[in-house]
Design a protein around this motif. Structure first.
Motif, mmCIF file in Angstrom:
data_model
loop_
_atom_site.group_PDB
_atom_site.id
_atom_site.type_symbol
_atom_site.label_atom_id
_atom_site.label_comp_id
_atom_site.label_asym_id
_atom_site.label_seq_id
_atom_site.Cartn_x
_atom_site.Cartn_y
_atom_site.Cartn_z
ATOM 1 N N THR A 196 -45.868 61.484 146.019
ATOM 2 C CA THR A 196 -46.101 62.869 145.576
ATOM 3 C C THR A 196 -47.513 63.045 145.027
ATOM 4 O OG1 THR A 196 -43.774 63.168 144.999
ATOM 5 C CG2 THR A 196 -45.332 64.677 143.987
ATOM 6 N N ASP A 225 -48.002 73.394 139.874
ATOM 7 C CA ASP A 225 -47.658 74.397 138.875
ATOM 8 C C ASP A 225 -48.977 74.951 138.346
ATOM 9 O OD1 ASP A 225 -44.947 75.114 137.254
ATOM 10 O OD2 ASP A 225 -46.703 75.383 135.991
ATOM 11 N N CYS A 280 -43.480 73.763 140.295
ATOM 12 C CA CYS A 280 -42.571 72.619 140.068
ATOM 13 C C CYS A 280 -42.147 72.480 138.621
ATOM 14 C CB CYS A 280 -43.230 71.330 140.536
ATOM 15 S SG CYS A 280 -44.630 70.812 139.495
ATOM 16 N N GLU A 315 -36.793 69.882 140.177
ATOM 17 C CA GLU A 315 -36.546 70.158 141.592
ATOM 18 C C GLU A 315 -37.187 69.082 142.469
ATOM 19 O OE1 GLU A 315 -34.853 73.033 142.036
ATOM 20 O OE2 GLU A 315 -35.246 73.693 144.065
ATOM 21 N N LEU A 316 -38.388 68.665 142.080
ATOM 22 C CA LEU A 316 -39.097 67.634 142.826
ATOM 23 C C LEU A 316 -38.293 66.338 142.884
ATOM 24 C CD1 LEU A 316 -41.733 66.351 144.061
ATOM 25 C CD2 LEU A 316 -42.177 65.583 141.722
ATOM 26 N N GLY A 324 -40.562 69.279 136.866
ATOM 27 C CA GLY A 324 -40.293 68.320 137.937
ATOM 28 C C GLY A 324 -38.843 68.138 138.363
ATOM 29 N N ALA A 330 -44.589 66.674 134.485
ATOM 30 C CA ALA A 330 -43.763 66.425 135.673
ATOM 31 C C ALA A 330 -44.063 65.036 136.233
ATOM 32 C CB ALA A 330 -44.016 67.500 136.724
ATOM 33 N N TRP A 359 -43.869 71.051 150.094
ATOM 34 C CA TRP A 359 -44.510 71.645 148.922
ATOM 35 C C TRP A 359 -43.427 72.108 147.953
ATOM 36 C CZ3 TRP A 359 -47.611 76.927 149.079
ATOM 37 C CH2 TRP A 359 -48.184 77.158 147.815
ATOM 38 N N VAL A 360 -43.455 71.579 146.724
ATOM 39 C CA VAL A 360 -42.587 72.083 145.663
ATOM 40 C C VAL A 360 -43.469 72.983 144.793
ATOM 41 C CG1 VAL A 360 -41.006 71.491 143.788
ATOM 42 C CG2 VAL A 360 -41.241 69.956 145.754
ATOM 43 N N ALA A 362 -46.457 68.617 144.480
ATOM 44 C CA ALA A 362 -45.811 69.302 143.366
ATOM 45 C C ALA A 362 -46.871 70.056 142.586
ATOM 46 C CB ALA A 362 -45.097 68.292 142.466
ATOM 47 N N SER A 389 -41.749 59.136 142.789
ATOM 48 C CA SER A 389 -42.896 60.035 142.939
ATOM 49 C C SER A 389 -44.097 59.336 143.570
ATOM 50 C CB SER A 389 -43.287 60.610 141.572
ATOM 51 O OG SER A 389 -43.533 59.576 140.663
#
Lengths: 200, 279
Positions: free
Chosen positions: B197, B141, B113, B118-119, B116, B150, B109-110, B139, B194
């Motif tokens: 994700t 937010d 985020c 960090e992801l 993006g 992101a 789990w980000v 991800a 991604s």
């Protein structure tokens, strides 16, 4: 309002801080927060280099750390350092005046939360970071001391503060620690230096 | 009731009224955000919009949906950079990857985020270590618009120079330009990064846990919260993490004084990489 000293410096700051902090008395009661401009991954050397000359405990701020009396707090690399009533806060908001940490961010938050208790000190440096912060401290009735630009390693930053704010004193580097100690001994800002905060 | 003439108290009162109004009108609760950063952002927003007072801002944010959208973004976004704190990502690659490599399936789990950075940093390392296909990344937010951004994986091309340096400092061995194409000043990251994700809006302040994870990234997100909200969010993180799972905090954040401090050990000292050793 409880007093807090905030110090900002850039180019030449490490040497200047070492001179200033070496002369601070061990019984200095107020907390001191410092922004020294530095590289974003440079987080190892600054605190040990300051601690080695200084009688007061020096540390790098952790988020929401309480503002302990008689301690010296250094802004971490690549974070803004802000003052809140309950303690320090950090942010990774974009650079201000091309800098993170930014002196303006520290000074403006100190002015907002400590009002007449904020004492700002601008030391050597290039650029103009700290000028708006010094002005904010003066608007809220605090006190600003500036290193004499003509004898600073880099005079631009202290010069910009003098141009932007009605600073209280322009001093040689060696005179700044004694001036802070004298203010603290009086326990408050001397009458002659205290400004009316006036309308916001 | 007490009354006040102190200008500092009046500023704080106005800010409180704004946050209360935004919460009741729009359902976003910013009341336990860290006030110093919030005040700076509100001042900046007022300047951009030409609004003179905090109460004037409240009046317009109650009635004007598009202004509210802009305000929410201004107050809640926390853009970071790719591979921020390269030594952290190096530790992730060298110390954590060998362990999670033994798991059949890895949920990460980000949280918070943002856009993006960090992801995608995490996904690049997992890809290079041959683990990305075995991972499911979430991800999230609070701001849907930011989550959509992101998902596109588009960044200013001007940020790629710094990203490349940080990638290399984090142990990256390939030409970083392998991971993006450039069009009109924009760097478009490879969609393959991604592929595994799931992007979703999730509010750490008000939403519940939605899964159990082997790893949670929440770096430099809680610095924008006050202590009591940090404790609440850490409880949510704790409850969402499996035993022996990892939590990653920012370089100047800590588990110290948190409600679950004794449940974690510092897995890589100095990198704020914690492992849950007790429930």
């Amino acid at each position: 309002m409880a007093s807090l000293v905030v110090i900002g410096c850039s180019l030449g700051g490490l040497d200047a801080l070492r001179v200033l902090l070496a002369a601070m008395p061990a019984e200095f009661p107020w907390p001191i927060a410092i922004v020294q401009h530095r590289g974003k991954n440079d987080d190892r050397l600054l605190v040990p280099l300051l601690q080695e000359v200084c009688a007061l405990p020096v540390g790098e701020v952790e988020d929401k750390q309480p503002i302990a009396l008689g301690h010296i707090f250094v802004a971490p690399a690549d974070y803004h350092l802000l003052v809140e009533p309950a303690g320090f806060a950090l942010s990774i908001d974009p650079p201000v005046s091309y800098s993170r940490p930014s002196i303006d961010v520290l000074f403006e938050s100190a002015a907002a939360s400590r009002r007449t208790g904020a004492v700002g000190v601008i030391l050597t440096g290039t650029g103009e970071d700290g000028a708006a912060g010094a002005a904010a401290i003066k608007r809220r009735g605090g006190l600003v001391l500036v290193q004499d630009p003509s004898t600073a390693t880099a005079g631009a930053m202290p010069g910009a503060a003098i141009a932007a704010a009605p600073v209280d004193r322009v001093l040689q580097l060696e005179a700044i620690a004694p001036a802070l100690a004298e203010l603290a001994r009086e326990g408050r800002l001397p009458e002659a230096l205290r400004d009316d905060p006036g309308p916001k | 009731m007490t009354s006040t003439n102190d200008p500092a108290d009046l500023d704080s009162l106005e800010l409180g009224l704004l946050l209360e109004g935004l919460h009741r009108r729009h359902g976003f609760d910013l009341r336990d955000y860290s006030r110093a950063s919030l005040s700076r952002r509100i001042e900046r927003f007022k300047q951009q919009e030409g609004i003179a007072s905090t109460l004037g801002l409240l009046e317009r944010a109650l009635r004007e949906g598009d202004l509210w959208e802009r305000l929410l973004r201004e107050l809640t976004i926390h853009t970071t950079s790719m591979f921020r704190d390269p030594t952290f990502f190096l530790a992730f690659r060298e110390k954590v990857v060998p362990l999670i490599r033994t798991y059949p399936f890895i949920r990460i789990w980000v949280a918070g985020c943002s856009t993006g950075e960090e992801l995608y940093s995490t996904a690049i390392i997992l890809h290079e270590e041959g683990l990305l296909d075995r991972c499911r990344l979430y991800a999230t937010d609070l701001n849907e618009e930011v989550v959509s951004q992101a998902k596109t994986g588009v960044f200013p091309v001007s940020s790629m120079k710094e990203s490349t340096g940080s990638y290399q400092a984090a142990g990256g061995q390939r030409p970083f330009s392998e991971y993006y194409t450039v069009r009109d000043e924009l760097a478009i990251l490879s969609p393959a990064l991604s592929r595994t994700t799931i992007f979703a809006a999730h509010n750490l302040v008000s939403d519940a846990s939605f899964n159990e994870f082997q790893m949670i990234f929440i770096r430099n997100v809680m610095i924008y919260f006050n202590r009591s909200l940090q404790d609440r969010v850490l409880r949510l993180v704790h409850g969402s993490l499996c035993r022996l799972g990892f939590v990653c905090l920012g370089r100047r954040e800590s588990m110290r004084f948190s409600p679950h401090e004794e449940c974690y050990e510092e897995f890589v000292p100095g990198e704020k990489l914690y492992r849950k050793v007790r429930e």
